[in-house]
Design a protein around this motif. Sequence first.
Motif, PDB file in Angstrom:
ATOM      1  N   LEU A 153     -10.849  85.648  35.995  1.00 35.34           N
ATOM      2  CA  LEU A 153     -12.214  85.611  35.952  1.00 35.34           C
ATOM      3  C   LEU A 153     -12.475  84.328  34.482  1.00 35.34           C
ATOM      4  N   LEU A 154     -11.375  84.752  33.111  1.00 33.89           N
ATOM      5  CA  LEU A 154     -11.595  84.684  32.275  1.00 33.89           C
ATOM      6  C   LEU A 154     -10.755  82.644  32.710  1.00 33.89           C
ATOM      7  N   ALA A 155      -9.710  82.812  33.171  1.00 33.95           N
ATOM      8  CA  ALA A 155      -9.147  81.498  33.145  1.00 33.95           C
ATOM      9  C   ALA A 155      -9.969  80.582  34.000  1.00 33.95           C
ATOM     10  N   GLU A 156     -11.079  81.113  35.082  1.00 32.04           N
ATOM     11  CA  GLU A 156     -11.312  80.186  36.589  1.00 32.04           C
ATOM     12  C   GLU A 156     -12.361  79.438  35.504  1.00 32.04           C
ATOM     13  N   SER A 157     -13.365  80.446  34.475  1.00 26.80           N
ATOM     14  CA  SER A 157     -14.256  80.226  33.762  1.00 26.80           C
ATOM     15  C   SER A 157     -14.183  78.530  33.104  1.00 26.80           C
ATOM     16  N   ALA A 158     -13.041  78.510  32.734  1.00 32.62           N
ATOM     17  CA  ALA A 158     -12.683  77.654  31.338  1.00 32.62           C
ATOM     18  C   ALA A 158     -10.892  76.398  32.231  1.00 32.62           C
ATOM     19  N   ASN A 159     -11.216  76.912  33.424  1.00 29.23           N
ATOM     20  CA  ASN A 159     -10.099  76.312  33.921  1.00 29.23           C
ATOM     21  C   ASN A 159      -8.925  75.836  33.084  1.00 29.23           C
ATOM     22  N   THR A 160      -8.271  76.989  33.227  1.00 29.60           N
ATOM     23  CA  THR A 160      -7.219  77.289  32.049  1.00 29.60           C
ATOM     24  C   THR A 160      -6.444  78.117  32.831  1.00 29.60           C
ATOM     25  N   VAL A 161      -5.290  76.891  33.048  1.00 29.99           N
ATOM     26  CA  VAL A 161      -4.162  76.658  33.926  1.00 29.99           C
ATOM     27  C   VAL A 161      -2.981  77.627  33.620  1.00 29.99           C
ATOM     28  N   LYS A 162      -2.833  77.871  32.703  1.00 30.44           N
ATOM     29  CA  LYS A 162      -1.489  78.948  32.339  1.00 30.44           C
ATOM     30  C   LYS A 162      -2.092  80.268  31.483  1.00 30.44           C
ATOM     31  N   TRP A 163      -1.750  81.415  32.201  1.00 25.83           N
ATOM     32  CA  TRP A 163      -2.191  82.759  31.872  1.00 25.83           C
ATOM     33  C   TRP A 163      -1.446  83.474  32.519  1.00 25.83           C
ATOM     34  N   TYR A 164      -1.373  84.687  31.446  1.00 27.76           N
ATOM     35  CA  TYR A 164       0.161  85.727  31.472  1.00 27.76           C
ATOM     36  C   TYR A 164      -0.782  86.802  31.892  1.00 27.76           C
ATOM     37  N   CYS A 165      -0.300  87.819  32.502  1.00 28.96           N
ATOM     38  CA  CYS A 165      -1.047  89.546  32.776  1.00 28.96           C
ATOM     39  C   CYS A 165       0.265  89.855  31.814  1.00 28.96           C
ATOM     40  N   VAL A 166      -0.048  90.918  30.581  1.00 24.63           N
ATOM     41  CA  VAL A 166       0.627  91.721  30.852  1.00 24.63           C
ATOM     42  C   VAL A 166       0.561  93.261  30.449  1.00 24.63           C
ATOM     43  N   ASP A 167       1.692  94.165  31.393  1.00 26.04           N
ATOM     44  CA  ASP A 167       0.398  95.119  31.922  1.00 26.04           C
ATOM     45  C   ASP A 167       2.351  96.140  31.662  1.00 26.04           C
ATOM     46  N   PRO A 168       2.245  97.715  31.246  1.00 25.13           N
ATOM     47  CA  PRO A 168       3.689  98.454  32.033  1.00 25.13           C
ATOM     48  C   PRO A 168       3.828  98.870  33.035  1.00 25.13           C
ATOM     49  N   SER A 169       2.698  98.607  34.131  1.00 26.04           N
ATOM     50  CA  SER A 169       2.526  99.442  35.131  1.00 26.04           C
ATOM     51  C   SER A 169       2.829  98.373  36.374  1.00 26.04           C
ATOM     52  N   ALA A 170       4.221  98.247  37.065  1.00 31.42           N
ATOM     53  CA  ALA A 170       4.407  97.398  38.298  1.00 31.42           C
ATOM     54  C   ALA A 170       3.286  97.575  38.718  1.00 31.42           C
ATOM     55  N   SER A 171       2.738  98.834  39.587  1.00 33.64           N
ATOM     56  CA  SER A 171       1.642  98.594  40.529  1.00 33.64           C
ATOM     57  C   SER A 171       0.463  96.775  40.546  1.00 33.64           C
ATOM     58  N   MET A 172       0.416  97.618  39.434  1.00 35.06           N
ATOM     59  CA  MET A 172      -0.601  96.213  38.423  1.00 35.06           C
ATOM     60  C   MET A 172      -0.254  94.840  38.318  1.00 35.06           C
ATOM     61  N   LEU A 173       0.950  94.915  38.125  1.00 37.94           N
ATOM     62  CA  LEU A 173       1.221  93.526  37.866  1.00 37.94           C
ATOM     63  C   LEU A 173       1.011  92.818  39.279  1.00 37.94           C
ATOM     64  N   ARG A 174       1.784  93.353  40.751  1.00 35.67           N
ATOM     65  CA  ARG A 174       1.964  93.067  41.608  1.00 35.67           C
ATOM     66  C   ARG A 174       0.762  92.290  42.201  1.00 35.67           C
ATOM     67  N   GLU A 175      -0.591  92.690  41.754  1.00 32.09           N
ATOM     68  CA  GLU A 175      -1.695  93.056  41.856  1.00 32.09           C
ATOM     69  C   GLU A 175      -2.034  91.490  41.525  1.00 32.09           C
ATOM     70  N   ALA A 176      -1.828  92.077  40.071  1.00 29.87           N
ATOM     71  CA  ALA A 176      -2.337  90.256  38.744  1.00 29.87           C
ATOM     72  C   ALA A 176      -1.354  89.360  39.305  1.00 29.87           C
ATOM     73  N   LYS A 177      -0.519  89.402  39.559  1.00 29.68           N
ATOM     74  CA  LYS A 177       0.767  88.081  40.374  1.00 29.68           C
ATOM     75  C   LYS A 177      -0.147  87.711  41.595  1.00 29.68           C
ATOM     76  N   GLN A 178      -0.721  88.063  42.516  1.00 27.82           N
ATOM     77  CA  GLN A 178      -1.762  87.718  43.846  1.00 27.82           C
ATOM     78  C   GLN A 178      -2.759  86.785  42.969  1.00 27.82           C
ATOM     79  N   ARG A 179      -3.074  87.456  42.297  1.00 27.46           N
ATOM     80  CA  ARG A 179      -4.272  86.659  41.546  1.00 27.46           C
ATOM     81  C   ARG A 179      -3.876  84.810  40.323  1.00 27.46           C
ATOM     82  N   GLY A 180      -2.647  85.266  40.715  1.00 30.57           N
ATOM     83  CA  GLY A 180      -2.566  83.744  40.016  1.00 30.57           C
ATOM     84  C   GLY A 180      -1.000  83.901  38.354  1.00 30.57           C
ATOM     85  N   ALA A 181      -1.391  85.137  37.958  1.00 36.23           N
ATOM     86  CA  ALA A 181      -0.899  85.413  36.407  1.00 36.23           C
ATOM     87  C   ALA A 181       0.690  84.957  36.498  1.00 36.23           C
TER      88      ALA A 181
END
Length: 259
Positions: A63-91
């Motif tokens: 949501l933050l990246a979309e609000s600022a048209n930020t092209v490059k954003w990363y999601c860092v987390d120790p949970s593999a399940s969470m990161l699978r969701e984040a990757k689908q969101r474009g991270a």
Amino acid sequence: MCDTSLPVLSLHYEEIAKQFWDYWSFEDDFRDEFIAKAKSALDLNSSSKLVDLGGGTGSTGQLLAESANTVKWYCVDPSASMLREAKQRGATVWKGDCHSFVDQFPFDYDRVLMKEVIHHVRDRPGFFRALQQHQMHSPDPTKVLIVTRPKHIGWPMFKQARIEWAKEQPSLEELLQECQTHVPWRKVDAYIESFPVAIPRTQWCTMLRRRFSSNLRAFTDAEIEEGIQQLEAEWKENNTLQDKMIYFTDDLIFVELHC
């Protein structure tokens, strides 16, 4: 979530990853107002390199990246399940906790969001020192936004849940002392943003039963039901038990660290 040294906590979030965004959200106005305030605090723009640290499913980072048209954003987390969701969101995703992020993260960044994760960091003074020292060698000035909640929360929680919350949550005074001890930030700003919340009573009770917050993870099903009964008794005493909606104020602490 941001600390893999807590295996029970990690398992807790692995179990709820698929449902996380469905019930850990309030209303659109709350979400939109928060994103606007966080975007402003981070001074986020299209060329920013944003890290959602402990970002879980990446819902806030997206949501933050979309609000600022930020092209490059990363999601860092120790949970593999969470990161699978984040990757689908474009991270661009990276598996690790807050400490490994400081030491090992392989990408350049200039904005860091830590939303509701700072209480999971096992050595906060050490983390802050390492983060600031790392940024001293960065080509880009970095801004860090920590978003957390007070030690004494305004949510409609039953008594024992409030006690568990307070055990885990640092006060604003403690957090400021930890982040400023022997750490020469260029500037530190701290303030509280208050958000009015209206949420269906049935949804809130469902969130409690699903242990949407980490302070609920140690309670058994029976204890959760007993806690809900306590809340219902309070609502009855206040003549609000028949209301379909619950209204409360959600106070969020914003701490801006300028490297």
